[in-house]
Design a protein around this motif. Sequence first.
Motif, PDB file in Angstrom:
ATOM      1  N   ARG A   1       0.821  -1.208   0.000  1.00 18.05           N
ATOM      2  CA  ARG A   1       0.000   0.000   0.000  1.00 18.05           C
ATOM      3  C   ARG A   1       0.857   1.262   0.000  1.00 18.05           C
ATOM      4  NH1 ARG A   1      -3.183   2.859   4.840  1.00 18.05           N
ATOM      5  NH2 ARG A   1      -1.297   2.341   5.995  1.00 18.05           N
ATOM      6  N   ALA A   2       1.933   1.233   0.812  1.00 22.41           N
ATOM      7  CA  ALA A   2       2.750   2.445   0.957  1.00 22.41           C
ATOM      8  C   ALA A   2       3.413   2.818  -0.368  1.00 22.41           C
ATOM      9  CB  ALA A   2       3.806   2.243   2.038  1.00 22.41           C
ATOM     10  N   HIS A   3       3.791   1.801  -1.171  1.00 25.66           N
ATOM     11  CA  HIS A   3       4.417   2.120  -2.462  1.00 25.66           C
ATOM     12  C   HIS A   3       3.413   2.817  -3.381  1.00 25.66           C
ATOM     13  CE1 HIS A   3       6.990  -1.405  -1.157  1.00 25.66           C
ATOM     14  NE2 HIS A   3       7.859  -0.415  -1.300  1.00 25.66           N
ATOM     15  N   ILE A   4       2.184   2.351  -3.344  1.00 24.97           N
ATOM     16  CA  ILE A   4       1.161   2.940  -4.221  1.00 24.97           C
ATOM     17  C   ILE A   4       0.845   4.368  -3.770  1.00 24.97           C
ATOM     18  CG2 ILE A   4      -1.269   2.741  -4.937  1.00 24.97           C
ATOM     19  CD1 ILE A   4      -0.833  -0.298  -4.984  1.00 24.97           C
ATOM     20  N   VAL A   5       0.714   4.566  -2.468  1.00 28.91           N
ATOM     21  CA  VAL A   5       0.460   5.919  -1.957  1.00 28.91           C
ATOM     22  C   VAL A   5       1.640   6.829  -2.301  1.00 28.91           C
ATOM     23  CG1 VAL A   5       0.203   7.288   0.151  1.00 28.91           C
ATOM     24  CG2 VAL A   5      -1.097   5.153  -0.125  1.00 28.91           C
ATOM     25  N   ARG A   6       2.848   6.304  -2.121  1.00 31.17           N
ATOM     26  CA  ARG A   6       4.027   7.125  -2.415  1.00 31.17           C
ATOM     27  C   ARG A   6       4.078   7.481  -3.905  1.00 31.17           C
ATOM     28  NH1 ARG A   6       9.724   7.354   0.408  1.00 31.17           N
ATOM     29  NH2 ARG A   6      10.959   8.261  -1.268  1.00 31.17           N
ATOM     30  N   ALA A   7       3.756   6.496  -4.756  1.00 35.96           N
ATOM     31  CA  ALA A   7       3.767   6.772  -6.202  1.00 35.96           C
ATOM     32  C   ALA A   7       2.720   7.832  -6.560  1.00 35.96           C
ATOM     33  CB  ALA A   7       3.513   5.484  -6.981  1.00 35.96           C
ATOM     34  N   ALA A   8       1.587   7.813  -5.845  1.00 41.46           N
ATOM     35  CA  ALA A   8       0.550   8.831  -6.090  1.00 41.46           C
ATOM     36  C   ALA A   8       1.092  10.217  -5.747  1.00 41.46           C
ATOM     37  CB  ALA A   8      -0.703   8.528  -5.267  1.00 41.46           C
TER      38      ALA A   8
END
Length: 491
Positions: free
Chosen positions: A368-375
């Motif tokens: 999840r954190a990677h996706i939030v960070r990519a956003a």
Amino acid sequence: MSERMILVLDEGTTSTRAMLYTVDGRRVATAQRELTQYYPRPGWVEHDAAEIWDRTLACAREIVLQAGGADRIAAIGITNQRETVVAWDRRTGEPLARAIVWQDRRTADQCETLRSDGHEALIQARTGLVTDPYFSATKMRWLIDHVPEVTAAGDALALGTIESWLVWKLTGGLHITDASNASRTQLMTLDEKGWDADLCALFGVPRATLPEIVDNAGDFGTTLPDLLGAAIPIHGLAGDQQAATIGQACLTPGTVKATLGTGAFILAPTGARRPVSSHRLLGTVLCQIAGVRHYALEGSIFVAGSLIQWLRDRLGLIATAADTEAIARSVPDNGGVVMLPALSGLGAPYWQPAVTGSIHGLTHGTGRAHIVRAALESIAHQVHDLASTFAADGAPWHMLRIDGGMSANDWIAQDMADMLRLTVERPADVETTARGVAMLAAVGAGFFPTLASAAIGESGRTRFEPILPDAARERRLAGWQSVLAQVLPAG
Ligand code: ADP
């Protein structure tokens, strides 16, 4: 006599507010009312102009009371959502139709016809704007063509943007617009003072329905005494993004502001030089004072804070927008994930309405954190691409000043500094729009000779300096570029 104040009316898209400023730019009181959003069909967005007036007046009365009476108010400044169109009857002063809001896409076909008939080059050359339903002219024509009450009004028809409407109501019949708002209609040539007869004919908007174009600071009439308890002079008018640029004290070429809200609006002053973009950035009037125009180059990113709302409301990945900061910090990097945030196409500098969003580089290791960070990273990437486009148009950035709801996120501010390799500054008071029109009103009332001298009373700024090593930055930029290369049409 005790200190006199400036009353700011800030008419936004989702709410209307009144604020009280000291003459030297300190905000001391705020009143706010929500505005009803009408979505009668897909792509249509409307406001009730009578409601806008009622709620603006209610907020203004609340603030006048807090100020200790109308005689404490030296000047009114009005700033507004731009491009939105109101049609009203000069005899009654009542709206003839719902206001068509800037986001409304109902005139897309009309714009397509203008393009296919070969008018786009002329429109862009004269107005600095691209052919898009975003701007006012096609909305005005739509009202004349489709609303019987508007058609039937004949000579009594008055058209205007929101500041025109509010000035009419406040003064009891003065019909004016300021140069910054007029520059968003597509009916004014950027470097000429009045309405353009050819453009009025092309869009089918009778000149007689339109307001007189005036400066952004000056003497614009007084309020009807009964409304607020005494006649108060109106001294400042400006579209919201121009006001925010002024409120950030971005007054000279090289200074740039980015308002990071639902979308992101970036304006870079170009001084007295009329901007000409070869990359579909918009040329716009920053302000006109004593008849002298200053200009800005503008780029609009459609999806910024709305991406965070999407993570929260559609994906359920976060509980609040502010959570994204700690989540992004919880991983050392994006883990190879790149997000293209094209939830409503891509605006400047790509202008790809049909491209949809996508997430790239997913593996079993993706969390999840990677996706939030990519956003979050996608915000700085879009801004970085705009910076390159501004530079290609001869308006390089020397720094960036941010405001808007999303600017509260320190991680995003730092990431922007790193990707842009520029100092990013955030004022302690992010109400830059209201502050900007307070400055204009202070100049218009004669408290200051220039905008630069009115830019006092600033509340201090937090600075973010670039710290990311070059290699990590290059990796990030390469990852983003490779995704763009996959999704953007060739050429
Ligand atoms: P607008 O004026 O366009 O309504 P605002 O300037 O009020 O928008 O900003 C609200 C937007 O900012 C929302 O889309 C929200 O998701 C986003 N936002 C607010 N706080 C944060 C935060 N701490 N981190 C990231 N995004 C945020």
